[in-house]
Design an enzyme around this catalytic site. Structure first.
Site, PDB file in Angstrom:
ATOM      1  N   LEU A 109       0.666  -1.538   0.291  1.00 17.07           N
ATOM      2  CA  LEU A 109       0.014   0.097  -0.026  1.00 17.07           C
ATOM      3  C   LEU A 109       0.855   1.320  -0.183  1.00 17.07           C
ATOM      4  O   LEU A 109       1.691   1.024   1.060  1.00 17.07           O
ATOM      5  CB  LEU A 109      -0.999  -0.240   1.331  1.00 17.07           C
ATOM      6  CG  LEU A 109      -1.433   0.678   1.260  1.00 17.07           C
ATOM      7  CD1 LEU A 109      -3.004   1.817   0.322  1.00 17.07           C
ATOM      8  CD2 LEU A 109      -2.736   1.089   2.434  1.00 17.07           C
ATOM      9  N   HIS A 213       7.304   2.351  11.006  1.00 12.32           N
ATOM     10  CA  HIS A 213       7.618   3.215  10.678  1.00 12.32           C
ATOM     11  C   HIS A 213       6.992   3.995  10.973  1.00 12.32           C
ATOM     12  O   HIS A 213       6.239   3.813  10.787  1.00 12.32           O
ATOM     13  CB  HIS A 213       8.359   2.447   9.031  1.00 12.32           C
ATOM     14  CG  HIS A 213       9.076   3.692   8.682  1.00 12.32           C
ATOM     15  ND1 HIS A 213       8.583   4.958   8.086  1.00 12.32           N
ATOM     16  CD2 HIS A 213      10.441   3.665   7.713  1.00 12.32           C
ATOM     17  CE1 HIS A 213       9.434   5.629   7.875  1.00 12.32           C
ATOM     18  NE2 HIS A 213      10.468   5.265   7.811  1.00 12.32           N
TER      19      HIS A 213
END
Length: 318
Positions: A109, A213
């Site tokens: 994505l 992240h």
């Protein structure tokens, strides 16, 4: 867009032959007519209908671990008791496992940085679940999503440097590119099979285990809203969390409704609306009004999806 990911994005490597191979594989998957669980990859893209520009992409893997082994680290605990000291010691360990082999996976994505507003990321993410709902027989009973782990400004991974990097003689970026283009069999060939005690790792490596992240935190929240949970599996390269769910319990899949369009006109129920099978599959933000006998779809969405009375749609509340 692959060049804009900043590295560590295995499913979208900035390497033309790898991307081309993905598209060839996806084309074959969309063309396959027989139902059943195959080792397929579907690549979906987000299109600006006004300009024709591609502004995002996502991927669905139907059956991971068939061509290449699917490795994860599972965070576990070893408990030992010393009678002489009258103390119990608990040590956290990493086990290299193939537990998730055979699951389906949503991944890849990525939304163009200039488009991260207006719910487009949500549209892209949830389009995958509507596709699964539309083609349920092609997907496994469990589904996973790997989130990219922590990577510093220089493109290095503290987890890789503290664990795998010690055994492979290459930095994280080199290993990441190699994995994206050749698969991770080299992990099986070179990685020690015995458990790794996390107490032996440096502080930086321990601190990022199971942490996404910073750019992936919103994606993690979206997964959690869909019913995905972290079950202590992490990525072998960057230590990012692997989220798990039962396919039929994913919120969008569970809430998807199949209806017949009975008219085009005024509608006020915000929804994600999809139509078509396989290569003809399309999904858009729109509005639908359920009359009890069918649904009325707003004119803009009907135009985008080329809908008319009598067509079948799969939709879910936005």
């Amino acid at each position: 867009m692959a060049k804009l990911t900043g590295g560590g994005f295995t499913n979208l490597p900035p390497e033309r032959p790898s991307l081309q191979a993905k598209l060839v594989r996806s084309h074959a998957a969309f063309a396959r007519q027989e139902e059943g669980l195959f080792d397929d990859l579907f690549v979906l893209v987000l299109e600006n209908a006004d300009t024709g520009d591609i502004r995002g992409t996502c991927q669905i893997f139907t059956h991971v671990g068939q061509t290449w082994p699917f490795y994860s680290y599972r965070i576990g605990t070893v408990t030992k008791h010393s009678q002489a000291l009258n103390r119990t010691f608990r040590a956290q360990i990493l086990n290299l496992v193939n537990d998730l082999e055979g699951c389906s996976e949503v991944g890849g994505l990525f939304l163009h940085p200039n488009e991260r507003a207006g719910g487009l990321g949500m549209l892209l993410a949830r389009s995958r679940y509507l596709f699964i709902a539309r083609h349920r027989a092609r997907f496994a009973d469990r589904i996973l999503a790997e989130l990219r782990g922590v990577i510093d400004e220089a493109g290095a991974s503290p987890f890789w440097d503290g664990v795998a990097g010690r055994f492979f003689g290459m930095n994280f970026q080199e290993a990441d590119v190699f994995n994206a283009t050749h698969g991770n069999q080299f992990i099986a060939d070179l990685m020690p099979k015995h458990p790794i005690y996390t107490a032996m790792l440096n502080e930086h490596a321990r601190a990022v285990m199971g942490i996404p992240h910073p750019t992936g935190r919103a994606a993690m929240r979206m997964l959690e809203n869909e019913g995905f949970v972290f079950e202590h599996y992490i990525d072998i390269f960057d230590g990012g969390p692997t989220m798990m769910a039962r396919t039929d319990q994913v919120k969008t899949i569970r809430g998807a409704i199949t209806s017949t369009v009975i008219g085009i006109g005024e509608a006020d129920g915000a929804a994600l609306i999809s139509t078509g099978h396989l290569a003809e599959f399309r999904v858009a933000h729109g509005y639908a009004r359920d009359t009890g006998e069918g649904v009325i779809v707003d004119a803009v969405t009907a135009r985008l999806l080329n809908l008319q009375a009598g067509d079948e749609i799969v939709h879910v509340t936005r």
